[in-house]
Design a protein around this motif. Structure first.
Motif, PDB file in Angstrom:
ATOM      1  N   GLY A 172       1.219  -1.466   0.175  1.00 49.95           N
ATOM      2  CA  GLY A 172      -0.187   0.389   0.514  1.00 49.95           C
ATOM      3  C   GLY A 172       1.065   1.083  -0.150  1.00 49.95           C
ATOM      4  N   TYR A 173       1.224   1.725   1.433  1.00 52.04           N
ATOM      5  CA  TYR A 173       1.401   3.249   0.969  1.00 52.04           C
ATOM      6  C   TYR A 173       2.760   3.427   1.277  1.00 52.04           C
ATOM      7  CZ  TYR A 173       1.408   8.455   1.323  1.00 52.04           C
ATOM      8  OH  TYR A 173       1.977   9.329   1.259  1.00 52.04           O
ATOM      9  N   MET A 174       3.449   2.111   1.145  1.00 51.72           N
ATOM     10  CA  MET A 174       4.916   2.159   2.324  1.00 51.72           C
ATOM     11  C   MET A 174       6.124   2.260   0.721  1.00 51.72           C
ATOM     12  SD  MET A 174       4.426  -0.565   4.655  1.00 51.72           S
ATOM     13  CE  MET A 174       3.501  -0.523   5.617  1.00 51.72           C
ATOM     14  N   PHE A 175       7.092   2.779   0.765  1.00 52.05           N
ATOM     15  CA  PHE A 175       7.811   2.874  -0.347  1.00 52.05           C
ATOM     16  C   PHE A 175       9.107   2.681   0.254  1.00 52.05           C
ATOM     17  CE2 PHE A 175       4.871   5.682   0.014  1.00 52.05           C
ATOM     18  CZ  PHE A 175       4.021   5.864  -1.505  1.00 52.05           C
ATOM     19  N   PRO A 176      10.525   2.157  -1.153  1.00 55.08           N
ATOM     20  CA  PRO A 176      11.095   2.053  -0.689  1.00 55.08           C
ATOM     21  C   PRO A 176      12.297   2.757   0.314  1.00 55.08           C
ATOM     22  CG  PRO A 176      11.001   2.125  -2.917  1.00 55.08           C
ATOM     23  CD  PRO A 176       9.999   2.211  -2.435  1.00 55.08           C
ATOM     24  N   SER A 177      12.179   3.561   0.122  1.00 57.29           N
ATOM     25  CA  SER A 177      12.608   4.318   1.514  1.00 57.29           C
ATOM     26  C   SER A 177      11.969   3.458   3.109  1.00 57.29           C
ATOM     27  CB  SER A 177      12.146   6.130   1.549  1.00 57.29           C
ATOM     28  OG  SER A 177      10.838   6.262   0.797  1.00 57.29           O
ATOM     29  N   ASP A 178      10.724   3.072   3.167  1.00 61.61           N
ATOM     30  CA  ASP A 178      10.776   2.752   4.329  1.00 61.61           C
ATOM     31  C   ASP A 178      11.311   1.671   4.871  1.00 61.61           C
ATOM     32  OD1 ASP A 178       8.960   4.650   4.749  1.00 61.61           O
ATOM     33  OD2 ASP A 178       7.096   3.695   3.682  1.00 61.61           O
ATOM     34  N   ILE A 179      11.840   0.613   4.005  1.00 59.11           N
ATOM     35  CA  ILE A 179      12.431  -0.458   3.949  1.00 59.11           C
ATOM     36  C   ILE A 179      14.464   0.082   4.369  1.00 59.11           C
ATOM     37  CG2 ILE A 179      13.583  -2.366   2.743  1.00 59.11           C
ATOM     38  CD1 ILE A 179      10.508  -2.134   2.778  1.00 59.11           C
ATOM     39  N   ILE A 180      14.646   1.014   3.934  1.00 54.94           N
ATOM     40  CA  ILE A 180      15.534   1.635   4.664  1.00 54.94           C
ATOM     41  C   ILE A 180      15.422   1.883   5.669  1.00 54.94           C
ATOM     42  CG2 ILE A 180      17.524   3.514   4.490  1.00 54.94           C
ATOM     43  CD1 ILE A 180      17.743   1.460   1.427  1.00 54.94           C
ATOM     44  N   VAL A 181      14.777   2.882   5.995  1.00 46.78           N
ATOM     45  CA  VAL A 181      14.799   3.265   7.864  1.00 46.78           C
ATOM     46  C   VAL A 181      14.675   2.372   8.225  1.00 46.78           C
ATOM     47  CG1 VAL A 181      12.572   4.199   8.995  1.00 46.78           C
ATOM     48  CG2 VAL A 181      13.843   5.302   7.190  1.00 46.78           C
ATOM     49  N   VAL A 182      13.559   0.420   7.872  1.00 47.56           N
ATOM     50  CA  VAL A 182      13.793  -0.315   8.890  1.00 47.56           C
ATOM     51  C   VAL A 182      14.900  -0.909   8.787  1.00 47.56           C
ATOM     52  CG1 VAL A 182      12.840  -2.367   7.326  1.00 47.56           C
ATOM     53  CG2 VAL A 182      11.955  -1.866  10.238  1.00 47.56           C
ATOM     54  N   LEU A 183      15.350  -0.817   8.687  1.00 46.32           N
ATOM     55  CA  LEU A 183      17.015  -2.060   8.508  1.00 46.32           C
ATOM     56  C   LEU A 183      17.995  -1.051   8.911  1.00 46.32           C
ATOM     57  CD1 LEU A 183      16.553  -3.246   4.644  1.00 46.32           C
ATOM     58  CD2 LEU A 183      16.725  -4.944   6.034  1.00 46.32           C
ATOM     59  N   GLY A 184      17.734   0.300   8.552  1.00 44.08           N
ATOM     60  CA  GLY A 184      18.795   1.016   9.678  1.00 44.08           C
ATOM     61  C   GLY A 184      18.673   1.105  10.880  1.00 44.08           C
ATOM     62  N   ALA A 185      17.123   0.856  11.424  1.00 47.02           N
ATOM     63  CA  ALA A 185      16.904  -0.102  13.188  1.00 47.02           C
ATOM     64  C   ALA A 185      17.109  -0.505  13.195  1.00 47.02           C
ATOM     65  CB  ALA A 185      15.249   0.251  12.692  1.00 47.02           C
ATOM     66  N   LEU A 186      17.410  -1.894  12.278  1.00 46.55           N
ATOM     67  CA  LEU A 186      17.709  -3.604  12.462  1.00 46.55           C
ATOM     68  C   LEU A 186      18.768  -2.984  13.042  1.00 46.55           C
ATOM     69  CD1 LEU A 186      14.758  -5.451  10.519  1.00 46.55           C
ATOM     70  CD2 LEU A 186      14.965  -5.430  13.260  1.00 46.55           C
ATOM     71  N   GLU A 187      19.977  -2.626  12.009  1.00 46.11           N
ATOM     72  CA  GLU A 187      21.450  -3.058  12.213  1.00 46.11           C
ATOM     73  C   GLU A 187      21.674  -2.166  13.078  1.00 46.11           C
ATOM     74  OE1 GLU A 187      22.783  -0.433   8.890  1.00 46.11           O
ATOM     75  OE2 GLU A 187      22.626  -2.097   7.384  1.00 46.11           O
ATOM     76  N   GLY A 188      20.729  -1.127  13.802  1.00 44.96           N
ATOM     77  CA  GLY A 188      21.548  -0.711  15.287  1.00 44.96           C
ATOM     78  C   GLY A 188      20.848  -2.026  16.513  1.00 44.96           C
ATOM     79  N   ILE A 189      19.823  -2.211  16.298  1.00 41.10           N
ATOM     80  CA  ILE A 189      18.644  -3.190  17.655  1.00 41.10           C
ATOM     81  C   ILE A 189      19.964  -4.014  17.619  1.00 41.10           C
ATOM     82  CG2 ILE A 189      17.444  -4.276  18.437  1.00 41.10           C
ATOM     83  CD1 ILE A 189      15.325  -2.286  16.621  1.00 41.10           C
ATOM     84  N   LEU A 190      20.535  -4.679  16.355  1.00 42.05           N
ATOM     85  CA  LEU A 190      21.209  -5.973  15.922  1.00 42.05           C
ATOM     86  C   LEU A 190      22.692  -6.035  16.385  1.00 42.05           C
ATOM     87  CD1 LEU A 190      19.061  -7.858  13.269  1.00 42.05           C
ATOM     88  CD2 LEU A 190      19.118  -8.789  15.883  1.00 42.05           C
TER      89      LEU A 190
END
Lengths: 382, 382
Positions: free
Chosen positions: A340-358
């Motif tokens: 739906g209303y989601m974009f490649p930039s949202d994927i970058i953001v969630v991956l960035g957060a996951l990188e830090g968390i992990l």
């Protein structure tokens, strides 16, 4: 303060334009304004469902369209096959078992897709099957079944058997062609790739299915689809429709047409490929193999502790909501919705957060690694 | 340019605050945020339904709650009495006849209320009636049935018989006390006095009804109210709820509590009395006698030509939408809705427009006359 991101596999974020349209002002549902709205929507929604036939709009949630498809298309005492590969297949099975049918369940390991050859054997072992139902995307496992192959098998078995497909988490996020895939009835809901709040359900049906439905005498009233299709011919609805959601639906259909359906589908496929590449770089095991990975939702495995840590950190420190597993996959997977209303930039953001968390949780250095993989997918393709 | 006024008996105007709340942003329906929302709503909605028991919230339109009440509370082969005094009674009858019941229709002249003594005789002429259903306000005629007297009669007939009341166009616009009126099940929809877009249905049920429902084995899934009440205990819903409408519902319930329920009901009664006084001053015959006039909708008669002229002029020259008659009352009445987000000033405006329209059409001088009557009702009461 966080910018809140809802990355569950439904409900999904609502575009601002759609919110504005829904707040534009109530109109009478028996007015000329409403008929005109329906007249404008009718052709546009067919494109999204990949059909030349009408798409009925129910004011209710996706489950009601599962039940409506069933109770209108399967008659008393008929043999019905339900493919169950997750929580929504199980719900379809529960619905089927509520009614006076002979229900045959084809069980698929959760996380895997139906194997066409094996399914063909199963179907051929049964006599006189009248209806086969399957998810396209099983939302609870992020698996995409090989719908076109399954449709072929159903019609090879019996040209008259009806094939019902649950497209709740796939319609709007991937291309359907009902005729090519031999789908007689394709259903969906508003709150996933269609970028609306929950509250509308859709049932697309070919003429063959509509013909059978007319003779079905199982008791139903609100879910009697004959009434919806008859009303649709007059640009109206049999019962008071969810007017504001239908106003929003027009904004969604216009926005999708503006982007171009093929571009919408490409965007979804790209988000999937970016996310899967990124999750692999984080040493997270994907639940579903590439071949059957849905363009709308992705599931990954890890230890229960790590999953719970990831989910909480995303929510509490980044404002990102993702979903856990359902039923026996609870605590075993997490699911990220990208429809739906989601974009490649949202994927970058969630991956960035996951990188830090992990990186912190595992005391390992993941910074930049997942994003780099996702970027490569994104830019290689341009 | 006209300031558009939607004065139909549903859908009704949406308050700006409610629109804003619905556009606040989607939340996951399995999130803690949604559970908290449900927890806050639960006690507030009971007050509006006049009950201490839970009120189930379905994501569907009002008709579904009629059907849900029926299919959950009446068991196979039971005797069911339906009071039919208009289009919605007729719909309830059609629903009842869809299911395997023995349906007994108590016919009331459209525009009149059920006569308690006559109804008592009718009921007593039947054996073993298990369920009686009636509208509170029959939206199509603007009649308010004497619900408390009917409830008394039902329980005198058989303490165990269940009394189902359709409050679609009355709940929120007038006081209910389910226990006092001996109502076992009171249903409603979102798009009338509750000031929301269509798309939610409500079912309030006492423990007696809930007990019977558990043993009812008629097939239903989406409309299985057991699931809704069980989920409500856990502050959730069995199927994906219409999240944005439920967000809006909280804004509605807060606004109603702020005004004070008694004040809300007084405002509705006053709008009715103002409108009726004004319509009389315009030499328009009211369909319903004072004693049974609904506080939420008013119907008046005239020649088919005059009615059609009035409706068109209001719409085209004043931006005011009102409703015509339904079924055999088509062309015989017009209906003005005055429920939810409507105020005495709206009554003044519509009467002012009617004065002008009729002064010209009939070549008579009505200027100021209807408004004056309405003002007297308003100010005498202060």
């Amino acid at each position: 303060m966080y910018k809140k991101m809802l990355m569950t596999p439904g409900p999904t974020p609502i575009p601002e334009k759609v919110n504005q349209r829904m707040a534009e002002g109530m109109i009478g549902h028996r007015s000329g304004d409403f008929s005109e709205l329906m007249r404008r929507i009718k052709p546009k929604i067919k494109d999204v469902f990949g059909t030349k036939d009408d798409v009925a709009i129910l004011s209710s949630s996706g489950t009601s369209s599962l039940e409506a498809a069933m109770v209108n298309l399967a008659a008393k005492d008929e043999n019905v096959v339900v493919i169950v590969s997750g929580a929504f297949g199980a719900r379809f099975e529960a619905i089927a078992k509520t009614y006076p049918y002979n229900v045959h369940t084809y069980e698929v390991e959760w996380g895997e897709a139906a194997d066409p050859a094996d399914f063909k054997d199963f179907l051929n072992s049964l006599d006189d099957v009248k209806v086969v139902v399957s998810q396209a995307c099983e939302t609870s496992t992020a698996v995409l079944h090989p719908v076109t192959e399954l449709g072929e098998i159903v019609k090879d078995y019996d040209e008259e058997a009806l094939f019902i497909v649950d497209g709740v988490s796939s319609v709007g996020g991937m291309k359907f062609n009902m005729a090519e895939s031999k789908i007689d009835c394709l259903i969906s809901g508003s709150q996933k790739a269609l970028m609306l709040p929950p509250g509308l359900a859709f049932v697309a049906m070919n003429q063959n299915a509509r013909q059978k439905m007319k003779d079905n005498d199982l008791p139903r009233f609100y879910l009697d689809l004959n009434q919806y299709f008859d009303s649709l011919d007059k640009d109206t609805t049999p019962f008071t429709p969810a007017v504001s959601l239908i106003q929003g639906l027009e904004a969604v259909l216009d926005s999708v047409a503006e982007e171009g359906l093929e571009n919408v589908y490409d965007r979804h496929a790209k988000m999937r490929d970016m996310l899967r590449a990124g999750l692999r770089a984080l040493d997270l095991e994907l639940l579903v193999e590439d071949e059957y990975a849905s363009p709308t939702v992705t599931a990954f495995k890890s230890t229960s502790d790590e999953l719970s840590h990831i989910k909480d950190e995303l929510k509490n420190n980044f404002g990102i909501t993702i979903a856990g597993g359902q039923k026996h996959l609870k605590g075993q997977i997490l699911r990220i919705g990208h429809m739906g209303y989601m974009f490649p930039s949202d994927i970058i953001v969630v991956l960035g957060a996951l990188e830090g968390i992990l990186s912190k949780y595992r005391q390992n250095d993941y910074y930049g690694k997942a994003i780099k993989e996702a970027q490569e997918v994104f830019f290689n393709d341009l």
